[in-house]
Scaffold this active site. Structure first.
Site, mmCIF file in Angstrom:
data_model
loop_
_atom_site.group_PDB
_atom_site.id
_atom_site.type_symbol
_atom_site.label_atom_id
_atom_site.label_comp_id
_atom_site.label_asym_id
_atom_site.label_seq_id
_atom_site.Cartn_x
_atom_site.Cartn_y
_atom_site.Cartn_z
ATOM 1 N N TYR A 80 0.889 -1.165 0.000
ATOM 2 C CA TYR A 80 0.000 0.000 0.000
ATOM 3 C C TYR A 80 0.924 1.211 0.000
ATOM 4 O O TYR A 80 1.285 1.756 1.041
ATOM 5 C CB TYR A 80 -0.930 -0.015 1.218
ATOM 6 C CG TYR A 80 -1.883 -1.201 1.263
ATOM 7 C CD1 TYR A 80 -2.165 -1.940 0.115
ATOM 8 C CD2 TYR A 80 -2.520 -1.556 2.441
ATOM 9 C CE1 TYR A 80 -3.038 -3.020 0.144
ATOM 10 C CE2 TYR A 80 -3.407 -2.630 2.477
ATOM 11 C CZ TYR A 80 -3.651 -3.360 1.320
ATOM 12 O OH TYR A 80 -4.521 -4.426 1.357
ATOM 13 N N LEU A 130 -21.642 0.067 -0.867
ATOM 14 C CA LEU A 130 -22.678 -0.267 0.122
ATOM 15 C C LEU A 130 -22.859 0.816 1.194
ATOM 16 O O LEU A 130 -23.592 0.616 2.156
ATOM 17 C CB LEU A 130 -22.378 -1.632 0.757
ATOM 18 C CG LEU A 130 -22.713 -2.833 -0.141
ATOM 19 C CD1 LEU A 130 -22.116 -4.118 0.403
ATOM 20 C CD2 LEU A 130 -24.233 -2.979 -0.297
ATOM 21 N N LEU A 154 -17.654 -3.045 2.362
ATOM 22 C CA LEU A 154 -18.582 -2.040 1.832
ATOM 23 C C LEU A 154 -18.628 -2.087 0.304
ATOM 24 O O LEU A 154 -19.117 -1.147 -0.331
ATOM 25 C CB LEU A 154 -18.159 -0.636 2.307
ATOM 26 C CG LEU A 154 -18.247 -0.421 3.821
ATOM 27 C CD1 LEU A 154 -17.636 0.926 4.209
ATOM 28 C CD2 LEU A 154 -19.696 -0.496 4.297
ATOM 29 N N ALA A 155 -18.106 -3.189 -0.277
ATOM 30 C CA ALA A 155 -18.060 -3.310 -1.742
ATOM 31 C C ALA A 155 -17.434 -2.057 -2.349
ATOM 32 O O ALA A 155 -18.019 -1.403 -3.214
ATOM 33 C CB ALA A 155 -19.452 -3.592 -2.310
ATOM 34 N N GLY A 186 -24.216 3.437 0.146
ATOM 35 C CA GLY A 186 -25.453 3.982 -0.399
ATOM 36 C C GLY A 186 -25.305 5.402 -0.926
ATOM 37 O O GLY A 186 -26.264 5.976 -1.436
ATOM 38 N N LYS A 187 -24.106 5.969 -0.867
ATOM 39 C CA LYS A 187 -23.985 7.381 -1.296
ATOM 40 C C LYS A 187 -23.781 7.533 -2.800
ATOM 41 O O LYS A 187 -23.921 8.627 -3.330
ATOM 42 C CB LYS A 187 -22.845 8.064 -0.537
ATOM 43 C CG LYS A 187 -21.473 7.583 -0.913
ATOM 44 C CD LYS A 187 -20.409 8.247 -0.050
ATOM 45 C CE LYS A 187 -19.062 7.620 -0.314
ATOM 46 N NZ LYS A 187 -18.045 8.003 0.641
HETATM 47 N N1 LIG Z 1 -5.820 -8.778 -1.318
HETATM 48 C C1 LIG Z 1 -5.987 -8.236 -0.125
HETATM 49 O O1 LIG Z 1 -5.483 -8.727 0.866
HETATM 50 C C2 LIG Z 1 -6.845 -6.995 -0.006
HETATM 51 C C3 LIG Z 1 -7.495 -6.453 -1.127
HETATM 52 C C4 LIG Z 1 -8.344 -5.365 -0.938
HETATM 53 C C5 LIG Z 1 -8.510 -4.811 0.310
HETATM 54 N N2 LIG Z 1 -7.838 -5.336 1.394
HETATM 55 C C6 LIG Z 1 -7.996 -4.748 2.753
HETATM 56 O O2 LIG Z 1 -9.381 -4.598 3.026
HETATM 57 C C7 LIG Z 1 -9.652 -3.235 3.388
HETATM 58 C C8 LIG Z 1 -11.065 -2.867 3.008
HETATM 59 O O3 LIG Z 1 -11.311 -3.007 1.618
HETATM 60 P P1 LIG Z 1 -11.441 -1.757 0.644
HETATM 61 O O4 LIG Z 1 -10.882 -0.558 1.305
HETATM 62 O O5 LIG Z 1 -10.904 -2.174 -0.665
HETATM 63 O O6 LIG Z 1 -13.036 -1.619 0.445
HETATM 64 P P2 LIG Z 1 -14.246 -1.176 1.412
HETATM 65 O O7 LIG Z 1 -13.821 -1.265 2.819
HETATM 66 O O8 LIG Z 1 -15.413 -1.962 0.953
HETATM 67 O O9 LIG Z 1 -14.497 0.344 0.968
HETATM 68 C C9 LIG Z 1 -13.684 1.373 1.422
HETATM 69 C C10 LIG Z 1 -14.196 2.714 0.901
HETATM 70 O O10 LIG Z 1 -15.558 2.915 1.271
HETATM 71 C C11 LIG Z 1 -15.795 4.300 1.552
HETATM 72 N N3 LIG Z 1 -16.290 4.342 2.935
HETATM 73 C C12 LIG Z 1 -15.762 3.756 4.048
HETATM 74 N N4 LIG Z 1 -16.526 3.965 5.140
HETATM 75 C C13 LIG Z 1 -17.585 4.709 4.725
HETATM 76 C C14 LIG Z 1 -18.715 5.241 5.373
HETATM 77 N N5 LIG Z 1 -18.928 5.038 6.657
HETATM 78 N N6 LIG Z 1 -19.589 5.952 4.634
HETATM 79 C C15 LIG Z 1 -19.403 6.170 3.322
HETATM 80 N N7 LIG Z 1 -18.338 5.686 2.634
HETATM 81 C C16 LIG Z 1 -17.437 4.952 3.325
HETATM 82 C C17 LIG Z 1 -14.462 5.024 1.391
HETATM 83 O O11 LIG Z 1 -14.334 5.542 0.051
HETATM 84 P P3 LIG Z 1 -15.079 6.861 -0.498
HETATM 85 O O12 LIG Z 1 -15.416 7.727 0.688
HETATM 86 O O13 LIG Z 1 -14.116 7.477 -1.441
HETATM 87 O O14 LIG Z 1 -16.283 6.309 -1.208
HETATM 88 C C18 LIG Z 1 -13.453 3.902 1.520
HETATM 89 O O15 LIG Z 1 -12.252 4.165 0.835
HETATM 90 C C19 LIG Z 1 -8.537 -2.439 2.682
HETATM 91 O O16 LIG Z 1 -8.330 -1.151 3.221
HETATM 92 C C20 LIG Z 1 -7.362 -3.361 2.897
HETATM 93 O O17 LIG Z 1 -6.844 -3.198 4.214
HETATM 94 C C21 LIG Z 1 -7.008 -6.423 1.247
#
Ligand SMILES: NC(=O)c1ccc[n+]([C@@H]2O[C@H](COP(=O)([O-])OP(=O)(O)OC[C@H]3O[C@@H](n4cnc5c(N)ncnc54)[C@H](OP(=O)(O)O)[C@@H]3O)[C@@H](O)[C@H]2O)c1
Length: 297
Positions: free
Chosen positions: A57, A213, A208-209, A215-216
């Site tokens: 990262y 998810l 949160l996909a 919803g915004k």
């Molecule tokens: N291969 C792997 O091991 C791998 C791959 C992917 C992820 N991960 C890990 O999993 C974690 C989570 O996955 P992810 O970050 O890809 O996806 P996620 O958690 O589904 O989505 C994160 C995004 O959702 C939005 N968000 C978060 N909380 C919110 C809230 N309360 N209200 C509105 N929007 C919100 C933010 O973006 P916006 O505000 O810009 O919309 C944020 O960047 C990563 O940070 C990482 O640590 C690991």
């Protein structure tokens, strides 16, 4: 906040953790040290004790931003990082899987995090070919004995990867990280039953996909910022997912409940899931997400 034992480990993780891919600069924002500190401090106050990061990262950038927070109460935090990738530039990585390469990556991560040990060291979504490497798992066990790693985990790339999941105990791993959310329930078929049978901890990533998810984002939203990983998602699939989110918002989210909080609480209903790890971009998101740790659906 509620807490769960992570599989058969002695780690008591908050059911809502925090993902920090965002700190690496691939979500449209470059973080300063004080912004990262504020996000993590908010998490701590909300009872979150689990941080997920990775070697790639940024070039250990996320790990370096976490380090300052760990200098206070290191033993109160459960830090998970990963191995197997080398960051070159935004969205550009190569893979390194030999035991020697991973031993060096471990030292780099310990230095970046400014800590003596990593609580959970995870195989970062490698192929089954690189997974089948006895020398790698033996080297990792030596690092456990040496006290540099407390537990080993596997972050599976495909959320249907039963090959690696079913061999977790055999290679000495005690937790699986997998994509799981209301739009993606594939792990319920084979991965979760195997985790329950082996008493493995389960970290639900992308809960949160990718933010959908919350919803915004409505149908028609286009992610055009090239620094945001979502600009690389297939446009047609994004629209399909957003339409499904609008249906869920109408039909499944209880009246008056924030959708992000609901989406995380939904993941936590499955008995296999130990912890969800939403990526958070600011303290407000941390608080909304932490609220899922108190919701019963
Ligand atoms: N291969 C792997 O091991 C791998 C791959 C992917 C992820 N991960 C890990 O999993 C974690 C989570 O996955 P992810 O970050 O890809 O996806 P996620 O958690 O589904 O989505 C994160 C995004 O959702 C939005 N968000 C978060 N909380 C919110 C809230 N309360 N209200 C509105 N929007 C919100 C933010 O973006 P916006 O505000 O810009 O919309 C944020 O960047 C990563 O940070 C990482 O640590 C690991």
């Amino acid at each position: 906040m509620k807490y769960n034992r992570l599989g058969k480990t002695d780690l008591n993780v908050s059911v809502v953790g925090i993902g920090t891919w965002q700190f690496g600069g691939e979500w449209g924002v470059d973080y300063t040290q004080s912004e990262a500190n504020e996000i993590l401090q908010t998490a701590k106050v909300a009872g979150i004790n689990f941080i997920d990061t990775a070697e790639c990262y940024g070039d250990h950038t996320s790990e370096k931003l976490i380090a300052e927070t760990l200098q206070v109460d290191r033993d109160k935090w459960i830090v998970a990082t990963k191995f197997g990738h080398h960051y070159h530039d935004r969205f550009d990585r190569s893979q390194l899987w030999t035991a020697d390469d991973v031993r060096k990556q471990l030292e780099d991560s310990l230095r970046a995090l400014n800590t003596d040990y990593i609580d959970l060291y995870q195989f970062h979504s490698g192929s089954d070919e690189v997974f089948d490497n006895a020398e790698l798992w033996e080297m990792l066990q030596e690092q456990v004995t040496a006290g540099k790693i407390r537990h080993i985990g596997i972050s599976i790339g495909s959320n249907a990867n039963i090959y690696q999941t079913s061999r977790a105990t055999e290679v000495g791993a005690s937790a699986i990280q997998v994509v799981y959310n209301r739009l993606d329930r594939v792990p319920e078929e084979e991965v979760f039953p195997s985790c329950l049978e082996q008493d493995l901890g389960v970290l639900a990533r992308v809960p949160l996909a990718s933010g959908f998810l919350s919803g915004k984002y409505k149908v028609g939203t286009a992610f055009t910022d090239e620094k945001d990983v979502r600009s690389r998602h297939k446009a047609e699939q994004v629209q399909e997912r957003l339409a499904e989110v609008e249906r869920l918002q109408r039909e499944e989210v209880p009246e008056g409940m924030d959708m992000a909080t609901w989406a995380l609480a939904w993941c936590l209903k499955h008995p296999a899931v130990s912890c969800v790890i939403p990526g958070c971009k600011n303290p407000e998101q941390v608080l909304q997400n932490a609220a899922a740790g108190l919701v019963e659906l």
